[in-house]
Write a protein that holds these residues in place. Sequence first.
Motif: not given
Length: 71
Positions: A28-29, A31-33, A35-36, A39
């Motif tokens: 999750k970390i 994927d979030d990294f 994704e940030s 974006s």
Amino acid sequence: MVNNNFTRKILSNKIHKNVGFSKNLSLKIIDDFFESIISEVIKSNKIKISSFGSFSVLIKKERVGRNPKTG
């Protein structure tokens, strides 16, 4: 054939082993990294993360593909 790709699964396993987070949280970390990063690049076309790297959008011309089997 040797696979030298560094995948997100390998990265999540390294975080799991070195930091001690669960495998799900490590993934999750990551994927979030990413994704940030994606974006922010979409918003500003280029970002630079100090001591890590630069990311930008490249516009390339179209090219004609070919089927390697039939030529």
